[in-house]
Scaffold this active site. Sequence first.
Site, PDB file in Angstrom:
ATOM      1  N   SER A  49       0.600  -1.332   0.055  1.00  0.00           N
ATOM      2  CA  SER A  49      -0.303   0.139  -0.015  1.00  0.00           C
ATOM      3  C   SER A  49       0.285   1.144   0.069  1.00  0.00           C
ATOM      4  CB  SER A  49      -0.853  -0.132   1.325  1.00  0.00           C
ATOM      5  OG  SER A  49      -1.397   1.245   1.501  1.00  0.00           O
ATOM      6  N   TYR A  95      -1.333  -1.013  10.122  1.00  0.00           N
ATOM      7  CA  TYR A  95      -2.146  -1.354   8.989  1.00  0.00           C
ATOM      8  C   TYR A  95      -0.931  -1.301   7.749  1.00  0.00           C
ATOM      9  CZ  TYR A  95      -3.502  -1.832   4.104  1.00  0.00           C
ATOM     10  OH  TYR A  95      -4.453  -1.764   3.230  1.00  0.00           O
TER      11      TYR A  95
HETATM   12  N1  NAP Z   1      -9.014  -0.492  -1.097  1.00  0.00           N
HETATM   13  C1  NAP Z   1      -7.520  -0.204  -1.072  1.00  0.00           C
HETATM   14  O1  NAP Z   1      -7.749   1.645  -0.741  1.00  0.00           O
HETATM   15  C2  NAP Z   1      -5.966  -0.416  -0.549  1.00  0.00           C
HETATM   16  C3  NAP Z   1      -5.414   0.687  -1.218  1.00  0.00           C
HETATM   17  C4  NAP Z   1      -4.275   0.267  -0.178  1.00  0.00           C
HETATM   18  C5  NAP Z   1      -3.454  -1.540   0.120  1.00  0.00           C
HETATM   19  N2  NAP Z   1      -5.026  -1.960  -0.192  1.00  0.00           N
HETATM   20  C6  NAP Z   1      -4.969  -3.870  -0.158  1.00  0.00           C
HETATM   21  O2  NAP Z   1      -5.325  -4.151  -0.927  1.00  0.00           O
HETATM   22  C7  NAP Z   1      -5.623  -5.664  -1.070  1.00  0.00           C
HETATM   23  C8  NAP Z   1      -6.968  -5.637  -1.289  1.00  0.00           C
HETATM   24  O3  NAP Z   1      -7.498  -5.091  -0.425  1.00  0.00           O
HETATM   25  P1  NAP Z   1      -9.412  -4.842  -1.625  1.00  0.00           P
HETATM   26  O4  NAP Z   1      -9.233  -2.908  -1.073  1.00  0.00           O
HETATM   27  O5  NAP Z   1      -9.327  -5.154  -2.133  1.00  0.00           O
HETATM   28  O6  NAP Z   1     -10.023  -4.803  -0.124  1.00  0.00           O
HETATM   29  P2  NAP Z   1     -11.538  -5.769  -0.283  1.00  0.00           P
HETATM   30  O7  NAP Z   1     -13.020  -5.709  -0.845  1.00  0.00           O
HETATM   31  O8  NAP Z   1     -12.286  -5.953   1.220  1.00  0.00           O
HETATM   32  O9  NAP Z   1     -11.047  -7.031  -0.271  1.00  0.00           O
HETATM   33  C9  NAP Z   1     -10.441  -7.797   1.073  1.00  0.00           C
HETATM   34  C10 NAP Z   1     -10.214  -9.911   0.407  1.00  0.00           C
HETATM   35  O10 NAP Z   1      -9.541 -10.391   1.742  1.00  0.00           O
HETATM   36  C11 NAP Z   1     -10.307 -10.781   2.061  1.00  0.00           C
HETATM   37  N3  NAP Z   1      -9.857 -11.615   3.101  1.00  0.00           N
HETATM   38  C12 NAP Z   1     -10.353 -10.627   4.499  1.00  0.00           C
HETATM   39  N4  NAP Z   1     -10.268 -11.300   5.446  1.00  0.00           N
HETATM   40  C13 NAP Z   1      -9.151 -12.751   4.982  1.00  0.00           C
HETATM   41  C14 NAP Z   1      -9.254 -13.803   5.682  1.00  0.00           C
HETATM   42  N5  NAP Z   1      -9.632 -13.806   7.416  1.00  0.00           N
HETATM   43  N6  NAP Z   1      -9.043 -14.966   5.367  1.00  0.00           N
HETATM   44  C15 NAP Z   1      -9.338 -14.939   3.849  1.00  0.00           C
HETATM   45  N7  NAP Z   1      -9.573 -13.943   3.182  1.00  0.00           N
HETATM   46  C16 NAP Z   1      -8.875 -12.662   3.639  1.00  0.00           C
HETATM   47  C17 NAP Z   1     -11.610 -10.615   1.523  1.00  0.00           C
HETATM   48  O11 NAP Z   1     -12.343 -12.113   1.155  1.00  0.00           O
HETATM   49  P3  NAP Z   1     -13.689 -12.192   2.329  1.00  0.00           P
HETATM   50  O12 NAP Z   1     -13.814 -11.614   3.342  1.00  0.00           O
HETATM   51  O13 NAP Z   1     -14.752 -12.855   1.576  1.00  0.00           O
HETATM   52  O14 NAP Z   1     -12.741 -13.405   2.781  1.00  0.00           O
HETATM   53  C18 NAP Z   1     -11.547 -10.425   0.043  1.00  0.00           C
HETATM   54  O15 NAP Z   1     -11.792 -10.748  -0.976  1.00  0.00           O
HETATM   55  C19 NAP Z   1      -5.182  -5.537   0.776  1.00  0.00           C
HETATM   56  O16 NAP Z   1      -4.306  -5.795   1.026  1.00  0.00           O
HETATM   57  C20 NAP Z   1      -5.562  -4.920   1.401  1.00  0.00           C
HETATM   58  O17 NAP Z   1      -4.340  -4.670   2.570  1.00  0.00           O
HETATM   59  C21 NAP Z   1      -6.142  -2.207  -0.534  1.00  0.00           C
END
Ligand code: NAP
Length: 262
Positions: free
Chosen positions: A145, A158
């Site tokens: 991130s 985080y």
């Molecule tokens: N969105 C942003 O602004 C942003 C910015 C920088 C980095 N990121 C990073 O991008 C990555 C993806 O996030 P996203 O933005 O796509 O968010 P998201 O839509 O909430 O997706 C998160 C994914 O992780 C899975 N997950 C969460 N807890 C889990 C667990 N305990 N075991 C297995 N799977 C789990 C969720 O699926 P289930 O709930 O079905 O398990 C979901 O598929 C993350 O690493 C996040 O830190 C996001």
Amino acid sequence: MATPSLTPATVITGASSGIGEALARRLAAQEKQTLVLVARRQDKLAALAAELKTAHGAHVETIVLDLEVPGAAAQLLADVEARGLAIDTLINNAGFGLNNLFTDMPLDRIQGMMQLNMVALTELCHGVLPGMRLRRQGRIMNIASVAAFQACPRFAVYGATKAYVLMFSEALDAEERKHGIHVTAVCPGATATEFHDVAGNHGTLAAKMMDTAETVADSALSALNAGRPVVVTGLLNKPLPFFIRLMPRRLATWFAGVVVKR
Ligand SMILES: NC(=O)c1ccc[n+]([C@@H]2O[C@H](COP(=O)([O-])OP(=O)(O)OC[C@H]3O[C@@H](n4cnc5c(N)ncnc54)[C@H](OP(=O)(O)O)[C@@H]3O)[C@@H](O)[C@H]2O)c1
């Protein structure tokens, strides 16, 4: 080339929504590789797998697993091998953050975050690398991130987990490159996904300047295919690490706090 009896596969953790889901869609369209989609929500994974099979004739498997549980990474590796698959692309994308003061966060949520964002990711890398070395090829994408580049008040743990992912991935890429393996750390800025519902991020400045999951997935895959060790996604985010390096550390920390103030 996979071990003769095993079929090469791409594993995507956190494929049930957001960036992971967008990556799965792009990979199903672009590559013929077997996809293994991992997350906790079985219904979402099954719906996505059915869509990708219909749209692209993709071979898609799903594994329902909670990667916050200690030992889950080993279970995932064993499950993949039992299906006759060898992981030649690993995408460590599952992760979450919480917008709160450190002292106000329940300890079990902090532990779960560290387990998912760092420990499971590290264990999966450790598990796939011996096979990749044997085959002298492999790709790993770890989602970090822009929070990795400075301290993040209200996202103290985080931000620190993502700094770990960035440093770990860059070091791993330097170690593994000579074995034909590339590791790419992807650093998205705020992206319109369920992340912000989980984090409680609505109403913040960050939530007003979001990229789409699809643009993040495209940049991430270009960097992976080019063997780049780090990519910061989004035009506005790209210069951030450079400016942060020029700023006094306290100013960078203050700025990060402003962006996520509720
Ligand atoms: N969105 C942003 O602004 C942003 C910015 C920088 C980095 N990121 C990073 O991008 C990555 C993806 O996030 P996203 O933005 O796509 O968010 P998201 O839509 O909430 O997706 C998160 C994914 O992780 C899975 N997950 C969460 N807890 C889990 C667990 N305990 N075991 C297995 N799977 C789990 C969720 O699926 P289930 O709930 O079905 O398990 C979901 O598929 C993350 O690493 C996040 O830190 C996001």
